[in-house]
Motif scaffolding. Structure first.
Motif, PDB file in Angstrom:
ATOM      1  N   SER A  52     -24.220  54.680 -70.866  1.00 36.28           N
ATOM      2  CA  SER A  52     -23.123  54.873 -69.921  1.00 36.28           C
ATOM      3  C   SER A  52     -23.376  54.117 -68.632  1.00 36.28           C
ATOM      4  O   SER A  52     -22.453  53.536 -68.039  1.00 36.28           O
TER       5      SER A  52
ATOM      6  N   TYR B  71     -12.591  58.982 -68.347  1.00 33.97           N
ATOM      7  CA  TYR B  71     -11.773  58.361 -69.386  1.00 33.97           C
ATOM      8  C   TYR B  71     -10.285  58.356 -69.041  1.00 33.97           C
ATOM      9  O   TYR B  71      -9.547  57.474 -69.471  1.00 33.97           O
TER      10      TYR B  71
ATOM     11  N   ARG C 100     -14.603  52.665 -70.349  1.00 32.69           N
ATOM     12  CA  ARG C 100     -13.802  53.599 -71.136  1.00 32.69           C
ATOM     13  C   ARG C 100     -14.008  53.397 -72.634  1.00 32.69           C
ATOM     14  O   ARG C 100     -13.793  54.307 -73.418  1.00 32.69           O
ATOM     15  N   ARG C 101     -14.425  52.189 -73.031  1.00 35.25           N
ATOM     16  CA  ARG C 101     -14.623  51.903 -74.452  1.00 35.25           C
ATOM     17  C   ARG C 101     -15.692  52.794 -75.079  1.00 35.25           C
ATOM     18  O   ARG C 101     -15.611  53.152 -76.251  1.00 35.25           O
TER      19      ARG C 101
ATOM     20  N   HIS D 167     -18.888  46.991 -65.753  1.00 35.67           N
ATOM     21  CA  HIS D 167     -17.548  47.108 -65.183  1.00 35.67           C
ATOM     22  C   HIS D 167     -17.560  46.757 -63.705  1.00 35.67           C
ATOM     23  O   HIS D 167     -16.664  46.069 -63.207  1.00 35.67           O
TER      24      HIS D 167
ATOM     25  N   GLY E  74      -5.219  61.573 -73.589  1.00 39.30           N
ATOM     26  CA  GLY E  74      -6.624  61.238 -73.376  1.00 39.30           C
ATOM     27  C   GLY E  74      -7.551  62.416 -73.591  1.00 39.30           C
ATOM     28  O   GLY E  74      -8.579  62.308 -74.289  1.00 39.30           O
TER      29      GLY E  74
ATOM     30  N   HIS F   8     -15.467  47.292 -70.681  1.00 41.30           N
ATOM     31  CA  HIS F   8     -14.936  48.347 -69.837  1.00 41.30           C
ATOM     32  C   HIS F   8     -15.587  49.678 -70.231  1.00 41.30           C
ATOM     33  O   HIS F   8     -15.725  49.996 -71.415  1.00 41.30           O
TER      34      HIS F   8
ATOM     35  N   LEU G 110     -16.785  55.853 -73.881  1.00 41.21           N
ATOM     36  CA  LEU G 110     -16.703  57.277 -73.573  1.00 41.21           C
ATOM     37  C   LEU G 110     -16.305  58.144 -74.777  1.00 41.21           C
ATOM     38  O   LEU G 110     -16.848  59.245 -74.932  1.00 41.21           O
TER      39      LEU G 110
END
Length: 297
Positions: A284, A227, A101-102, A291, A237, A99, A104
């Protein structure tokens, strides 16, 4: 203060990116104005002690204003950040390792490191033009002003109009190009006699820093938008990303002076930071594609 302000201003909003872009931009432009006032006016007119007392007085007035506002508005409505059961349920939903977000938080750390490293390297480079105490103030003012304008431009022109992960990868690749390109252009114009130097070295600093710092300022709210897709945990966050970004900035302020410049020199250290931005862009984008593939499957 930034995570708290984001948490306060997120009520009734649908996205965190525009909120962070506005608050971070205004805060950083204010920092640039404070740096300008202190460096060019207050220290010379009033001295260090009086300038410190003025800054402390402003902080005290802001504290009184915040307390007054808190009493006037009352307690904020509870969200999942304050509900233990809801927060535990959300924490149980751990994202898949692929994913986006891991990665970021690590990008937030690395962008802080690269940004402050560039600022230190620009300072080491520009003092050769005009080694006076105003040069550092000029560089810091322009650096902060570029960050603030970049964040506000993101809010006005890009927020909510494109996928933040795609936008982030493009901005990082642009930084990989503009950091060394602006540095090389300024050095070329100076060596060829086309760049005249003023007392405060404004022209050389603006030419070297303007485009990269605007991009750097836009990167942080874009990371926050990617994120924190939902506002129910905006404060937590944004606080996580701000802490890691600041930690990276601390490391970035130390590495050039003690490691990069002694080993590689200013020019090659600039190229090293460009390489770091270049590496972050594909990282990124790779996580974005992973994803999208998972979502499609």
């Amino acid at each position: 203060t930034l995570p708290l302000l984001v948490r306060f201003c997120s009520e009734g909003r649908s996205e965190v990116g525009p909120i962070v872009g506005t608050l971070y931009g205004i805060n950083t432009v204010g920092a640039a104005l404070g740096c300008f006032a202190a460096g060019y006016w207050m220290l010379e007119a009033f001295g260090i002690a009086a300038t410190n007392r003025a800054a402390a007085g402003i902080d005290l007035l802001l504290a009184v204003a915040a307390v007054t506002l808190a009493f006037k508005l009352g307690p904020a409505p509870e969200t999942s950040e304050e509900h233990p059961r809801a927060a535990a349920a959300e924490d149980a939903e751990v994202p898949h390792p692929s994913h986006p977000r891991r990665v970021l938080p690590w990008i937030a750390f690395a962008t802080g490191l690269a940004g402050l490293s560039c600022e230190v390297l620009w300072t080491r480079y520009l003092v050769f033009f005009n080694n006076v105490h105003y040069v550092f103030t000029t560089i810091l003012v322009l650096f902060l002003l570029g960050l603030g304008l970049g964040s506000l431009l993101y809010r006005l022109l890009l927020a909510g109009r494109t996928d933040p992960l795609k936008l982030l990868s493009r901005m990082l690749l642009l930084l990989a190009v503009t950091v060394p390109a602006s540095f090389a252009l300024g050095a070329y114009l100076y060596s060829s006699g086309h760049l005249s130097l003023d007392r405060y070295c404004v022209k050389a600093a603006a030419l070297t820093m303007a485009v990269p710092t605007v991009l750097m300022g836009a990167v942080f709210p874009v990371i926050c938008a990617a994120y924190v897709p939902e506002l129910r945990r905006a404060g937590r966050g944004v606080g996580t990303l701000a802490a890691l970004n600041t930690a990276g900035a601390v490391v970035g302020a130390l590495l050039p002076a003690f490691v990069f410049v002694p080993l590689f020199g200013v020019h090659h250290s600039i190229l090293l930071m460009s390489g770091l931005y270049l590496a972050m862009g594909p990282v990124s984008y790779t996580h974005l594609r992973a994803h999208e593939t998972d979502s499609y499957l």
